[in-house]
Motif scaffolding. Structure first.
Motif, mmCIF file in Angstrom:
data_model
loop_
_atom_site.group_PDB
_atom_site.id
_atom_site.type_symbol
_atom_site.label_atom_id
_atom_site.label_comp_id
_atom_site.label_asym_id
_atom_site.label_seq_id
_atom_site.Cartn_x
_atom_site.Cartn_y
_atom_site.Cartn_z
ATOM 1 N N ALA A 127 0.822 -1.204 0.000
ATOM 2 C CA ALA A 127 0.000 0.000 0.000
ATOM 3 C C ALA A 127 0.863 1.265 0.000
ATOM 4 N N GLU A 128 1.985 1.234 0.721
ATOM 5 C CA GLU A 128 2.860 2.405 0.831
ATOM 6 C C GLU A 128 3.966 2.420 -0.220
ATOM 7 N N ASP A 129 4.065 1.326 -1.006
ATOM 8 C CA ASP A 129 5.075 1.221 -2.065
ATOM 9 C C ASP A 129 6.491 1.394 -1.523
ATOM 10 N N ILE A 130 6.794 0.666 -0.468
ATOM 11 C CA ILE A 130 8.134 0.693 0.114
ATOM 12 C C ILE A 130 8.582 -0.740 0.377
ATOM 13 N N GLY A 131 9.873 -0.892 0.660
ATOM 14 C CA GLY A 131 10.428 -2.222 0.859
ATOM 15 C C GLY A 131 10.837 -2.527 2.268
ATOM 16 N N ARG A 132 10.631 -1.591 3.200
ATOM 17 C CA ARG A 132 10.993 -1.843 4.593
ATOM 18 C C ARG A 132 10.080 -1.050 5.510
#
Length: 592
Positions: free
Chosen positions: A537-542
């Motif tokens: 949903a936040e388009d992040i990897g961590r």
């Protein structure tokens, strides 16, 4: 912070309300379809305008009976060519394909084209049941309502399943089996948010059926005695044998379909060509014409002699397999039940003749055969068991059904990859789920997978000192981002490596005075499923992992690699199980 997942949400109340309406509508549509089939049957075989139940087997047309299915096939072919190609087939695979590939969106015209085409095909002697078309029609109605209400894809799938289950309940009076059928063949999941609306739909449909048709079982069966241990073992072996037959039946149907595809004529004409076979077979074996529900009832009631059973079984298979392979419109449940029930009853008579002391009842054998062939052909194990029980209301047949269907399922799963429901769409490159296991990521908490030994920066740190650490080459400072905490250990933000090395920032600047990114965080008590969904949903990897208790101190970092690593335990268990099996196989080969 992601929201904690819940079993159901208040929106499920709206789905339940719509599902109840769907169940009622599907029940009346099912009755309308039955009346329409009777209308076509009376007009085609008896030349009268009536919706009274009529069997094509009682016709007086002589050799002209061969023409009737041909005309019906021609009409269906024209409807498929100029209306919608989706009306071809037995309904359930087409609904499965829409669920898997098209967000459960079925064109609205299927809602009336499918039942009309099926009524024409069955009413003119097609050897099909009405259950497949009404399941497809109810599903199309649910999908249509879902598109009108602008619900999500998952919610539309639930409404499709609710309509399909309501239709099946109205035809057979088998509400529990209808719910299980949707789980095994349409929903591909077992979650409260989908199960509850479907259950409400079938209750509503069952209520309509009980009020208009009654509560009598569809396939009335005389009382049978409880089987003994030896008889039970024989029924299990019978189920295994029927399972092998189901494999052959499935392959035969698709081989015939492939043969039709090689004909040098347009597919619009195939149903008419199949109708020739239906008519010829019907001339010699009138009982093969139409839905044949009375045949199933007579099989489980023990009304057929051995010779008549064998003749019906062979002729029904020939007629149905060729008609289905031609691409006409109709269901598979009733023909499979007829073929399997006849085979089971024949086996029961054979066992009684060879060993009368085993306690075998040909009626129970027929019941087991009826359910086992569907369990093997469709891999809908629980549906087959519960359906046979609900439609006959024979409690003493439940245990033989469970054993026989499980054995048929086992044989089928070992012998072929796809089923009669999935082979068609599998050939189009669609992967159909076959196992419904609990989501492994829902079972693992973030605290058990996160990296705890993580380097963080303090708001009071000077940028120059941080830059020296980054340039030192130390492994722990090679990340692309760092959480920033205050002196109390509370996360205040995230700073990227690029921001730390920005030449516009002076060395004397404090980290806390820089422009920090708001932290995307997760609690250590969240599940990995919730965390993974939050990443997407936040388009992040961590994600920054914080404690549950205020002031939510920093616990660690969760990366995509940590989520993948969490699967190692599951994969290790699977590999160990496979290794143990291989060891046992090696020992067996060594010992002969």
């Amino acid at each position: 912070m992601p929201q904690r997942s819940s079993l159901v949400e208040p929106r499920v109340l709206l789905l339940c309300l719509v599902a109840v309406v769907l169940g009622v509508c599907a029940a009346f549509i099912a009755q309308l379809l039955v009346s329409l089939i009777s209308l076509v049957t009376n007009a085609a075989f008896f030349g009268r305008w009536s919706t009274q139940d009529a069997s094509p087997a009682a016709h007086q047309l002589g050799a002209w009976v061969i023409v009737v299915p041909v005309v019906g096939g021609l009409v269906v072919g024209l409807m498929a060519r100029w209306g919608s190609r989706a009306i071809r087939g037995h309904g359930i695979p087409e609904a499965m394909e829409q669920v898997l590939l098209n967000e459960s969106k079925i064109p609205a015209r299927i809602t009336f084209l499918k039942p009309v085409s099926s009524a024409v095909a069955i009413g003119t002697g097609g050897p099909f049941g009405a259950e497949g078309p009404i399941i497809a029609t109810g599903g199309a109605l649910g999908s249509f309502l879902g598109q009108l209400l602008h619900v999500t894809g998952d919610e539309r799938k639930v409404l499709l399943a609710a309509g399909a289950a309501g239709g099946m309940t109205a035809i057979f009076g088998s509400p529990v089996a209808a719910v299980i059928l949707t789980v095994e063949l349409l929903l591909f999941e077992l979650r409260p948010r989908s199960l509850i609306p479907v259950a409400m739909a079938v209750v509503a449909a069952a209520g309509v059926r009980y009020a208009t048709v009654g509560t009598e079982p569809v396939f009335a069966m005389p009382y049978v005695d409880e089987p003994g241990l030896v008889a039970l073992a024989c029924y299990v072996l019978l189920g295994a044998a029927i399972g092998l037959v189901s494999v052959g039946v499935t392959r035969a149907v698709y081989a015939i379909e492939d043969a039709f595809a090689k004909l040098p004529v347009h597919w619009m004409w195939w149903p008419a060509i199949g109708g020739v076979v239906v008519g010829v077979v019907g001339y010699f074996a009138p009982l093969t014409l139409g839905v044949g529900y009375t045949n199933i009832e007579d099989i489980v009631a023990g009304h057929f002699a051995v010779g008549a059973l064998a003749f019906l079984c062979v002729m029904k298979f020939i007629s149905w397999s060729i008609a289905l392979g031609s691409g006409t419109s109709g269901g598979t449940l009733a023909p499979l039940f007829t073929i399997g029930g006849a085979l089971g009853a024949l086996a029961g008579f054979g066992m009684v003749a060879i060993a009368p002391g085993l306690g075998i009842d040909p009626r129970i054998a027929g019941l087991v055969g009826m359910a086992a062939i569907f369990a093997g052909a469709s891999r809908a194990l629980l549906t087959s068991v519960v359906f046979a029980f609900e439609t006959t209301q024979q409690a003493h047949g439940l245990l033989p059904l469970l054993g026989g269907c499980a054995a048929a399922y086992l044989v089928s799963a070992l012998a072929m990859r796809n089923t009669i429901m999935t082979e068609k769409i599998a050939r189009r490159g669609v992967r159909v789920p076959t196992e419904y296991a609990a989501d492994y990521l829902e079972q693992v908490l973030v605290r058990d997978a996160a990296t705890r030994d993580v380097v963080s920066l303090r708001t009071s740190d000077e940028l120059g000192e941080v830059r020296r650490l980054l340039a030192s080459g130390r492994t722990e400072y090679q990340h692309q981002g760092f959480p920033v905490v205050d002196d109390a250990g509370v996360v205040r933000g995230v700073v990227t490596r690029r921001g730390l090395l920005d030449p516009a920032e002076p060395n004397i600047r404090r980290i806390g005075d820089m422009r920090l990114r708001p932290p995307v965080v997760v609690h250590e008590h969240h599940s990995l499923r919730e965390a993974a969904d939050h990443m997407v949903a936040e388009d992040i990897g961590r994600l920054v992992v914080v404690g549950v208790d205020a002031p939510h101190p920093l616990v660690g970092i969760l990366t995509r690699g940590d989520i993948l690593s969490a699967h190692r335990k599951r994969l290790k268990g699977a590999r160990e199980g496979g290794r143990h099996i291989r060891i046992r196989e090696a020992i067996r080969r060594y010992t002969g």
